[in-house]
Design an enzyme around this catalytic site. Structure first.
Site, mmCIF file in Angstrom:
data_model
loop_
_atom_site.group_PDB
_atom_site.id
_atom_site.type_symbol
_atom_site.label_atom_id
_atom_site.label_comp_id
_atom_site.label_asym_id
_atom_site.label_seq_id
_atom_site.Cartn_x
_atom_site.Cartn_y
_atom_site.Cartn_z
ATOM 1 N N ASP A 162 32.155 36.182 40.087
ATOM 2 C CA ASP A 162 31.910 35.144 41.228
ATOM 3 C C ASP A 162 33.155 33.992 41.261
ATOM 4 O O ASP A 162 33.880 34.014 40.525
ATOM 5 C CB ASP A 162 30.355 34.381 40.750
ATOM 6 C CG ASP A 162 29.383 35.102 40.813
ATOM 7 O OD1 ASP A 162 29.472 36.116 41.635
ATOM 8 O OD2 ASP A 162 28.438 34.673 40.468
ATOM 9 N N ASP A 220 23.573 28.882 38.927
ATOM 10 C CA ASP A 220 24.900 28.247 38.397
ATOM 11 C C ASP A 220 24.838 26.873 38.902
ATOM 12 O O ASP A 220 24.220 26.510 39.937
ATOM 13 C CB ASP A 220 25.879 29.168 38.631
ATOM 14 C CG ASP A 220 26.329 29.666 40.080
ATOM 15 O OD1 ASP A 220 26.265 28.524 40.830
ATOM 16 O OD2 ASP A 220 26.811 30.518 40.285
ATOM 17 N N ARG A 232 24.501 34.529 34.764
ATOM 18 C CA ARG A 232 23.737 33.238 35.301
ATOM 19 C C ARG A 232 22.145 33.417 35.242
ATOM 20 O O ARG A 232 21.599 32.583 35.061
ATOM 21 C CB ARG A 232 24.308 33.140 36.599
ATOM 22 C CG ARG A 232 24.289 34.020 37.740
ATOM 23 C CD ARG A 232 25.215 33.738 38.920
ATOM 24 N NE ARG A 232 25.433 34.566 39.688
ATOM 25 C CZ ARG A 232 24.829 34.749 40.817
ATOM 26 N NH1 ARG A 232 23.791 34.220 41.401
ATOM 27 N NH2 ARG A 232 25.264 35.992 41.561
ATOM 28 N N TYR A 268 31.659 37.990 27.702
ATOM 29 C CA TYR A 268 31.594 37.003 28.453
ATOM 30 C C TYR A 268 31.568 36.054 27.472
ATOM 31 O O TYR A 268 30.892 35.841 26.630
ATOM 32 C CB TYR A 268 30.713 36.891 29.533
ATOM 33 C CG TYR A 268 30.610 37.801 30.619
ATOM 34 C CD1 TYR A 268 31.268 37.510 31.871
ATOM 35 C CD2 TYR A 268 29.909 38.857 30.636
ATOM 36 C CE1 TYR A 268 31.517 38.447 32.588
ATOM 37 C CE2 TYR A 268 29.877 39.834 31.700
ATOM 38 C CZ TYR A 268 30.750 39.621 32.833
ATOM 39 O OH TYR A 268 30.689 40.750 33.686
#
Length: 229
Positions: free
Chosen positions: A44, A86, A178, A72
């Site tokens: 993103d 988010d 997210r 991540y």
């Protein structure tokens, strides 16, 4: 005169915040002077980190790289719920937070291993030929079927303040971090959203050998930064 051999290889880009993955690929095309390029594993715009860009004939390997495991570092913000899951989205709810690190650690246990995850409305998945985010922007919400994913590792890191906690996630293709943050918040009863995301590893590419777009632009020979197939 011998014609130059077409470029073929990988560029391990350290994606900056604020750019889409497609925009990063566009920059690489211009800087290397190539027509054919693609990326593995979309990030993103708000996210940073490893974005492998495949150049020339190496683009044939994009699918295999995208299917690989990913790692991540994320920041979970408790007490806030947004429409995008988010902090770039519209805030839907704010709730008081009284969750301890120990309570959060206990809640994370339910999200490890093989689990089902409902994809977010703000995603590029298609329903009846329409991308979900296109429907979401029109105020529509449609039913999404839960999809199987694997969260191989989910570790709690530092508590940054009263609401923000660092998470380390190692997961399969198709995992929305997210959504993971959102679901953990729901399980705790206070809601949650993702405040930051950095991909540290994908398909064997890590942060240690990543280059910025500024480094590519400043290089005397940007093609020398390509990793060989």
């Amino acid at each position: 005169m011998t014609q130059a051999k077409p470029l073929c290889g990988f560029l391990n880009v350290l994606k900056p915040p604020g750019m889409s993955s497609a925009q990063v690929v566009g920059c690489v095309r211009r800087l290397l002077g190539v027509v054919k390029a693609g990326h593995a594993g979309t990030l993103d715009p708000m996210a940073t980190g490893v974005l492998p860009v495949f150049v020339g004939r190496a683009t044939r390997a994009v699918q295999y790289a995208a299917d690989g495991e990913k790692e991540y570092r994320a920041v979970l913000r408790l007490g806030t719920v947004t429409d995008t899951q988010d902090v770039t989205g519209t805030v839907l709810e704010r709730r008081p937070v009284s969750v301890t690190a120990r309570e959060l650690e206990e809640a994370l246990a339910a999200f490890r291993g093989d689990i089902l995850q409902v994809p977010p409305m703000y995603s590029a998945l298609k329903v009846e030929g329409k991308k979900l985010y296109e429907l979401a922007r029109k105020g529509r919400e449609v039913e999404r079927k839960p999809r199987p994913i694997t969260v191989r590792e989910l570790e709690l890191g530092r508590q940054l303040n009263g609401t923000d906690f660092e998470l380390r996630v190692v997961c399969s293709k198709g995992t929305y971090v997210r959504t993971l943050c959102h679901d953990v918040g729901q399980a705790l009863g206070c809601g949650g959203t993702m405040a930051a995301l950095r991909r540290t590893r994908v398909a064997g590419f890590g942060l240690d050998r990543a280059v910025t777009l500024e480094q590519v632009q400043a290089a005397d020979d940007p093609t020398a930064l390509l990793l060989p197939v």
